[in-house]
Design a protein around this motif. Structure first.
Motif, PDB file in Angstrom:
ATOM      1  N   ALA A 230       2.441   1.767  -3.548  1.00  0.00           N
ATOM      2  CA  ALA A 230       1.344   2.247  -4.559  1.00  0.00           C
ATOM      3  C   ALA A 230       0.784   3.624  -3.980  1.00  0.00           C
ATOM      4  CB  ALA A 230       0.349   1.009  -4.301  1.00  0.00           C
TER       5      ALA A 230
ATOM      6  N   ARG B 227      -5.841   0.601   3.968  1.00  0.00           N
ATOM      7  CA  ARG B 227      -5.823   1.349   2.843  1.00  0.00           C
ATOM      8  C   ARG B 227      -6.624   2.805   3.311  1.00  0.00           C
ATOM      9  NH1 ARG B 227      -7.066  -1.583  -1.772  1.00  0.00           N
ATOM     10  NH2 ARG B 227      -7.655   0.230  -3.097  1.00  0.00           N
TER      11      ARG B 227
ATOM     12  N   SER C 144       1.573  -7.471  -6.530  1.00  0.00           N
ATOM     13  CA  SER C 144       2.625  -6.636  -6.850  1.00  0.00           C
ATOM     14  C   SER C 144       2.272  -6.102  -8.129  1.00  0.00           C
ATOM     15  CB  SER C 144       4.391  -7.059  -6.877  1.00  0.00           C
ATOM     16  OG  SER C 144       4.156  -7.559  -5.327  1.00  0.00           O
ATOM     17  N   LYS C 145       1.453  -6.754  -8.901  1.00  0.00           N
ATOM     18  CA  LYS C 145       1.293  -6.407 -10.609  1.00  0.00           C
ATOM     19  C   LYS C 145       0.159  -5.367 -10.589  1.00  0.00           C
ATOM     20  CE  LYS C 145       2.666 -10.822 -12.502  1.00  0.00           C
ATOM     21  NZ  LYS C 145       2.408 -12.008 -13.120  1.00  0.00           N
ATOM     22  N   ARG C 146      -0.590  -5.245  -9.295  1.00  0.00           N
ATOM     23  CA  ARG C 146      -1.729  -3.894  -9.580  1.00  0.00           C
ATOM     24  C   ARG C 146      -1.248  -2.828  -9.865  1.00  0.00           C
ATOM     25  NH1 ARG C 146      -6.847  -3.491  -5.509  1.00  0.00           N
ATOM     26  NH2 ARG C 146      -7.865  -1.587  -6.438  1.00  0.00           N
ATOM     27  N   TRP C 147      -0.332  -2.419  -8.929  1.00  0.00           N
ATOM     28  CA  TRP C 147       0.422  -1.022  -9.027  1.00  0.00           C
ATOM     29  C   TRP C 147       1.769  -0.942  -9.352  1.00  0.00           C
ATOM     30  CZ3 TRP C 147      -2.187  -2.187  -4.312  1.00  0.00           C
ATOM     31  CH2 TRP C 147      -3.529  -1.794  -4.045  1.00  0.00           C
ATOM     32  N   PRO C 148       2.111  -0.008  -9.941  1.00  0.00           N
ATOM     33  CA  PRO C 148       3.697   0.193 -10.294  1.00  0.00           C
ATOM     34  C   PRO C 148       4.593   0.329  -8.975  1.00  0.00           C
ATOM     35  CG  PRO C 148       2.595   2.079 -11.244  1.00  0.00           C
ATOM     36  CD  PRO C 148       1.344   1.176 -10.561  1.00  0.00           C
ATOM     37  N   LEU C 149       4.970  -0.411  -8.293  1.00  0.00           N
ATOM     38  CA  LEU C 149       5.495  -0.255  -7.145  1.00  0.00           C
ATOM     39  C   LEU C 149       6.836   0.191  -7.087  1.00  0.00           C
ATOM     40  CD1 LEU C 149       4.384  -3.673  -5.270  1.00  0.00           C
ATOM     41  CD2 LEU C 149       2.986  -1.317  -5.396  1.00  0.00           C
TER      42      LEU C 149
ATOM     43  N   ALA D 240      -1.392   3.905  -1.686  1.00  0.00           N
ATOM     44  CA  ALA D 240      -2.652   3.893  -1.335  1.00  0.00           C
ATOM     45  C   ALA D 240      -3.057   3.501   0.214  1.00  0.00           C
ATOM     46  CB  ALA D 240      -3.305   2.517  -2.113  1.00  0.00           C
TER      47      ALA D 240
ATOM     48  N   TYR E 118       0.898  -1.115   0.106  1.00  0.00           N
ATOM     49  CA  TYR E 118      -0.088  -0.013  -0.045  1.00  0.00           C
ATOM     50  C   TYR E 118       0.821   1.439  -0.071  1.00  0.00           C
ATOM     51  CZ  TYR E 118      -3.707  -3.032   1.543  1.00  0.00           C
ATOM     52  OH  TYR E 118      -4.803  -4.285   1.584  1.00  0.00           O
TER      53      TYR E 118
END
Length: 319
Positions: free
Chosen positions: A61, A72, A124-129, A63, A58
């Motif tokens: 991200a 969150r 980890s693929k949901r956001w560009p970390l 978030a 989070y």
């Protein structure tokens, strides 16, 4: 510089990792690999929670809820309220609706046969970390607190419900002596040009990572320097109840005492260099006497700029 590895857990670890990400981007260096504590994981209401892992995701991200320090941003608690109406879960342990989405997704993938490492890769693929995240181990090695009255609690109950007010006699991670590092962890450490130990709780955030035998062996073997950042400033913890945890394992709440707790690599420990705060400059000689070099730098991470400055100082110490 290539191959920077960070060992981290908790809010302090997340803040420091954000600083490392920014520093490496400014320097034009590759992304760091972050090995995250999984010692405070727990099964609750049928789902698998990984608090430190999720806090790291989070935060990277953008978030995360920066006011509460966990979960969150903008989350609601309708499902949590309904669970409690059914008499399940813990009434003092809040699960946000968005946060529960993460836990349900994780649990579903685990039930499908994926390992925690594979699950974290998917999450980890949901956001560009801007960093590669690895759990310290795929084995379940939850932290238990041994109380002075002889009782035993899961760490989350002791930490969240009782706010670390019940006197602890020690901490255990059942099964950790026989655990294995998660895939890719040993290789990342051994091949690293630099390993950074974040200013996380030394006992319950960094401690479990170092207790995985393969990880400690890899830290001893790596050719890159191991740089630690003190979580103690001016004899006080920055946040949380790390002082209670340190006291339970016989360590003073002082920068030099925590350095001694980690130990020098040349003497069987894990540190080559220890970063201490300007407020603790008088302790430098005490740390150097342990066989650990010292850098005195500003340690307060008040915002993104100071977190990046601390990361730059840690990277520079490694050079």
């Amino acid at each position: 510089m290539s191959g920077v590895v960070v060992l981290a857990g908790g809010v302090g670890g997340s803040k420091f990792t954000l600083g490392v990400r920014a520093a490496l981007a400014t320097l034009g260096e590759p992304e760091a690999t972050v090995i995250v504590n999984t010692g405070d994981d727990i099964w609750l209401s049928g789902v698998r929670l990984q608090p430190d892992v999720d806090s790291m995701i989070y935060a990277l991200a953008g978030a995360n809820d920066t006011e509460r320090g966990w979960g969150r941003a903008g989350d609601t608690e309708r499902v949590n309220t309904e669970l409690q109406a059914w008499g399940t879960g813990w009434p003092w342990f809040t699960l946000g609706d968005l946060d529960l989405g993460t836990h349900i997704a994780r649990t579903g993938w685990l039930r499908d046969g994926l390992s925690p490492t594979e699950v974290l890769e998917r999450l980890s693929k949901r956001w560009p970390l801007g960093a590669k995240l690895l759990p310290m181990t795929d084995d379940e090695v939850d932290t238990h607190v041994l109380l002075k009255n002889g009782e035993r609690l899961h760490f989350q109950e002791w930490w969240t419900r009782y706010r670390a007010q019940l006197p602890p006699a020690g901490f255990e991670n059942p099964g950790i002596a026989g655990s294995f590092a998660a895939p890719g962890v040993v290789e990342a450490i051994e091949d690293a040009d630099l390993v950074l130990i974040a200013p996380s709780n030394p006992v319950v955030s960094i401690g479990p990572i170092l207790a995985v035998p393969e990880i400690r062996e890899a830290l001893r073997a790596t050719g890159g320097p191991v740089i630690g950042v003190s979580p103690i400033i001016g004899g006080n913890v920055v946040r949380g109840m790390a002082d209670v945890c340190l006291g339970a394992v016989g360590v003073r709440t002082a920068a030099d005492a925590v350095a001694a707790h980690y130990g020098a690599r040349l003497d069987g420990g894990v540190l080559d260099t220890w970063l201490i705060a300007e407020e603790d400059a008088e302790l430098a000689a005490s740390v150097e006497a342990l066989g650990i070099s010292v850098d005195v730098v500003p340690l307060w991470m008040r915002d993104a700029e100071t977190a990046e400055a601390l990361a730059v100082a840690a990277i520079s110490a490694g050079r």
